[in-house]
Design a protein around this motif. Structure first.
Motif, PDB file in Angstrom:
ATOM      1  N   GLY A 131       0.726  -1.155  -0.097  1.00 41.55           N
ATOM      2  CA  GLY A 131       0.012   0.144  -0.228  1.00 41.55           C
ATOM      3  C   GLY A 131       0.409   1.121  -0.252  1.00 41.55           C
ATOM      4  O   GLY A 131       0.458   2.516  -0.777  1.00 41.55           O
ATOM      5  N   ARG A 132       1.619   0.830   1.020  1.00 37.87           N
ATOM      6  CA  ARG A 132       2.960   1.957   1.035  1.00 37.87           C
ATOM      7  C   ARG A 132       3.889   2.663  -0.361  1.00 37.87           C
ATOM      8  O   ARG A 132       3.610   3.876  -0.816  1.00 37.87           O
ATOM      9  CB  ARG A 132       3.436   2.048   2.512  1.00 37.87           C
ATOM     10  N   HIS A 133       4.489   1.464  -0.959  1.00 41.47           N
ATOM     11  CA  HIS A 133       5.372   1.575  -2.229  1.00 41.47           C
ATOM     12  C   HIS A 133       4.424   1.650  -3.430  1.00 41.47           C
ATOM     13  O   HIS A 133       5.487   1.157  -4.208  1.00 41.47           O
ATOM     14  CB  HIS A 133       6.569   0.717  -1.982  1.00 41.47           C
ATOM     15  N   TYR A 134       3.058   1.273  -3.402  1.00 44.90           N
ATOM     16  CA  TYR A 134       2.821   0.949  -4.818  1.00 44.90           C
ATOM     17  C   TYR A 134       2.994   1.994  -6.092  1.00 44.90           C
ATOM     18  O   TYR A 134       3.371   0.944  -6.634  1.00 44.90           O
ATOM     19  CB  TYR A 134       1.331   0.692  -5.341  1.00 44.90           C
ATOM     20  N   SER A 135       3.404   3.181  -6.400  1.00 44.90           N
ATOM     21  CA  SER A 135       3.586   3.137  -6.914  1.00 44.90           C
ATOM     22  C   SER A 135       5.393   3.420  -7.430  1.00 44.90           C
ATOM     23  O   SER A 135       5.511   4.121  -9.052  1.00 44.90           O
ATOM     24  CB  SER A 135       3.053   5.541  -6.823  1.00 44.90           C
ATOM     25  N   ARG A 136       5.572   2.906  -6.669  1.00 45.80           N
ATOM     26  CA  ARG A 136       7.140   3.265  -6.853  1.00 45.80           C
ATOM     27  C   ARG A 136       7.942   1.846  -7.677  1.00 45.80           C
ATOM     28  O   ARG A 136       8.759   2.198  -8.610  1.00 45.80           O
ATOM     29  CB  ARG A 136       8.370   2.745  -5.485  1.00 45.80           C
ATOM     30  N   TYR A 137       7.058   0.627  -8.460  1.00 46.85           N
ATOM     31  CA  TYR A 137       7.193   0.077  -9.336  1.00 46.85           C
ATOM     32  C   TYR A 137       6.082  -0.191 -10.249  1.00 46.85           C
ATOM     33  O   TYR A 137       4.853   0.108 -10.107  1.00 46.85           O
ATOM     34  CB  TYR A 137       6.857  -1.825  -8.753  1.00 46.85           C
ATOM     35  N   SER A 138       6.652  -1.101 -11.060  1.00 47.54           N
ATOM     36  CA  SER A 138       6.183  -1.258 -12.323  1.00 47.54           C
ATOM     37  C   SER A 138       5.082  -1.760 -12.281  1.00 47.54           C
ATOM     38  O   SER A 138       4.403  -3.041 -10.939  1.00 47.54           O
ATOM     39  CB  SER A 138       6.402  -1.694 -13.176  1.00 47.54           C
ATOM     40  N   TYR A 196       1.373  18.152  -7.450  1.00 49.97           N
ATOM     41  CA  TYR A 196       2.464  17.459  -7.967  1.00 49.97           C
ATOM     42  C   TYR A 196       3.394  17.577  -7.929  1.00 49.97           C
ATOM     43  O   TYR A 196       4.749  16.829  -8.187  1.00 49.97           O
ATOM     44  CB  TYR A 196       1.425  16.294  -8.865  1.00 49.97           C
ATOM     45  N   GLY A 197       3.098  18.864  -8.394  1.00 48.64           N
ATOM     46  CA  GLY A 197       5.252  19.290  -9.494  1.00 48.64           C
ATOM     47  C   GLY A 197       6.083  19.808  -7.871  1.00 48.64           C
ATOM     48  O   GLY A 197       7.444  19.651  -8.945  1.00 48.64           O
ATOM     49  N   ARG A 198       5.688  19.440  -6.628  1.00 48.29           N
ATOM     50  CA  ARG A 198       6.424  20.148  -5.678  1.00 48.29           C
ATOM     51  C   ARG A 198       8.384  18.197  -5.941  1.00 48.29           C
ATOM     52  O   ARG A 198       8.740  18.859  -4.808  1.00 48.29           O
ATOM     53  CB  ARG A 198       5.958  20.046  -4.471  1.00 48.29           C
ATOM     54  N   ASP A 199       6.916  16.994  -6.271  1.00 46.60           N
ATOM     55  CA  ASP A 199       7.649  15.856  -5.894  1.00 46.60           C
ATOM     56  C   ASP A 199       7.559  15.045  -7.787  1.00 46.60           C
ATOM     57  O   ASP A 199       6.522  14.866  -7.128  1.00 46.60           O
ATOM     58  CB  ASP A 199       7.713  15.409  -5.251  1.00 46.60           C
ATOM     59  N   LEU A 200       7.951  14.856  -8.298  1.00 41.33           N
ATOM     60  CA  LEU A 200       7.489  14.382  -9.477  1.00 41.33           C
ATOM     61  C   LEU A 200       7.903  12.882  -9.085  1.00 41.33           C
ATOM     62  O   LEU A 200       6.729  12.073 -10.063  1.00 41.33           O
ATOM     63  CB  LEU A 200       8.713  13.904 -10.914  1.00 41.33           C
ATOM     64  N   ARG A 201       7.962  11.917  -7.838  1.00 39.22           N
ATOM     65  CA  ARG A 201       8.427  10.976  -7.626  1.00 39.22           C
ATOM     66  C   ARG A 201       6.820  10.264  -6.967  1.00 39.22           C
ATOM     67  O   ARG A 201       6.067   9.622  -6.305  1.00 39.22           O
ATOM     68  CB  ARG A 201       8.841  10.534  -6.698  1.00 39.22           C
ATOM     69  N   ILE A 202       5.873  11.564  -6.921  1.00 34.05           N
ATOM     70  CA  ILE A 202       4.723  12.095  -5.819  1.00 34.05           C
ATOM     71  C   ILE A 202       3.434  10.729  -6.993  1.00 34.05           C
ATOM     72  O   ILE A 202       3.273  12.042  -7.794  1.00 34.05           O
ATOM     73  CB  ILE A 202       4.002  13.061  -5.475  1.00 34.05           C
TER      74      ILE A 202
END
Length: 453
Positions: free
Chosen positions: A157-164, A354-360
């Motif tokens: 849940g916490r890191h879902y967007s970090r991976y494909s 979202y522009g403050r950090d592109l990883r968001i």
């Protein structure tokens, strides 16, 4: 070493280390994967079976939850001198004897004689009550197993967007199969409920991963599985999240009527003031707007704006919500309501965060840029619309949602500015995205959807 001892060692390895039953059987014998493959081949030759080409990679797949075909299951059972149930390839549905104790007929006869000779041993109400309590506490699960499972789910849940989506699919599928295996073990009622809830959360991760991969039927199947297991455990929040992913999946499949039904079901169950309630309010707003239901869409949008004002700007996680995401969904809703200026304002509010950090939240950030592009195109600024569109499709984490919404922006530009040079530039970029996403990914979508992950 006696066969019975080897089987006992394999069982202990499986219980303490949580390896698959096949891997536990191999480790109990001290074999490497290569040695096991060689012994499997030798055993087949000794039994005069047809030659088949198993290798180390195939063996590791079997150990990691991808069972072999029936022929190889038989060969493995021969090798380990056991049955497919003991190797994890099948389930034993034989009912346990009363109380779960295993006893042979001689033991049962001895107990029956004892009851006749000394009935006072079996008529003690206190002893019977304590024995019932003891047996209800018998379990094959350790506390550490469940604690580790909770940590795994929290990490998804916490890191879902970090991976494909592909990485998440492979990993979560292995964990979901592991939980299915744990459910076949002896457990207390409380532990079984925890396992059902864990199964629900993992199926939710798989539903979202399937959605991101563009696999609609699979996403809906895992959403239904999550809803079933969460419902059996009376976990309304997880049920609500299952309806949420189903609503998104139907919406992206251009079936807003079904999306609305799912959103209504989830909203009725979501706990008050929860992230699930906010997400489902957004689902109601955009599905009503998509269907042209102006009044209920406007009411839901008003509620959504009120919730956004009380939220933190950004909170990471798959099962969370924040002001940026809420403004983004409000922008989508406004586009479908035909209020392009309001959509632009909402999208800019989200894009600023979202522009403050592109990883968001890269997927949601890209969809916000695309909605902002559509608003700009409708308001007479095709150059700025393309700037936002190109920013969106440059995200390193692609998903079917981005492909679909990019197509919507492309069609909007083509319709309003068919001769503009910037439109040709965006069309070329879309063609590159289509090739990177599997060729016909863009053309396979039937509608312009603006929500998603």
């Amino acid at each position: 070493m006696p066969l019975r001892v080897l089987h006992d060692i394999a069982g202990q390895v499986h219980a303490c280390c949580h390896h698959s039953l096949l891997k536990s059987a191999r480790l109990a014998r001290g074999w490497t994967v290569s040695e096991a493959v060689a012994r499997l081949t030798a055993a087949a030759e000794a039994a005069q079976l047809p030659v088949r080409g198993a290798d180390d990679r195939a063996w590791r797949r079997w150990e990691n939850g991808n069972p072999p075909d029936a022929d190889y299951q038989d060969r493995l059972a021969r090798l380990f001198e056991t049955g497919p149930v003991q190797l994890g390839f099948a389930i034993d549905y034989t009912p346990r004897s009363s109380g779960g104790d295993r006893m042979n007929r001689r033991d049962a006869l001895r107990l029956g004689v004892a009851a006749l000779v000394a009935p006072e041993l079996l008529t003690s109400a206190e002893h019977e009550a304590r024995e019932m309590t003891r047996r209800s506490e018998e379990t094959d699960l350790g506390a550490s197993s469940l604690a580790h499972l909770h940590q795994v789910i929290a990490d998804y849940g916490r890191h879902y967007s970090r991976y494909s989506a592909d990485e998440l699919w492979r990993s979560a599928l292995g964990d979901r199969r592991h939980v299915a295996g744990l459910l076949s073990l002896r457990a207390t009622l409380a532990q079984r409920r925890e396992l059902y809830v864990a199964a629900a959360w993992l199926s939710l991760v798989l539903a979202w991963a399937a959605h991101d991969r563009g696999e609609t039927r699979t996403a809906l199947a895992y959403a239904a599985d999550a809803r079933h297991h969460a419902g059996q455990a009376s976990h309304d929040e997880a049920v609500a999240w299952a309806w949420d992913v189903e609503a998104t999946t139907w919406l992206y499949d251009d079936q807003p009527d079904r999306a609305l039904h799912a959103a209504q079901q989830g909203a009725a169950l979501a706990p008050a003031e929860s992230a699930a309630q906010t997400r489902l309010t957004g689902q109601l707003a955009r599905t009503h707007a998509r269907l042209g239901h102006t009044c209920p869409a406007t009411d839901s949008l008003r509620s959504l704006r009120g919730q956004a004002e009380r939220q933190a700007p950004h909170v990471g996680g798959l099962f969370s919500t924040d002001a940026a995401r809420t403004w983004s969904v409000a922008a989508t809703t406004s586009l479908w309501l035909g209020d392009n200026e309001q959509a632009r304002v909402f999208a800019e509010q989200a894009a600023e965060t979202y522009g403050r950090d592109l990883r968001i939240s890269p997927t949601r950030r890209a969809i916000t840029e695309l909605d902002l592009g559509i608003a700009c195109a409708r308001l007479g600024d095709p150059e700025q619309a393309v700037v936002h569109g190109l920013a969106a499709i440059s995200t390193p984490r692609h998903s079917s949602a981005i492909v679909t919404r990019s197509s919507s922006l492309g069609m909007t530009l083509e319709r309003i500015y068919p001769q503009a040079a910037v439109v040709t530039r965006f069309r070329q970029s879309l063609a590159e995205l289509s090739r990177a996403s599997g060729g016909d990914a863009i053309n396979s979508r039937r509608g312009g959807i603006g929500g998603g992950s």
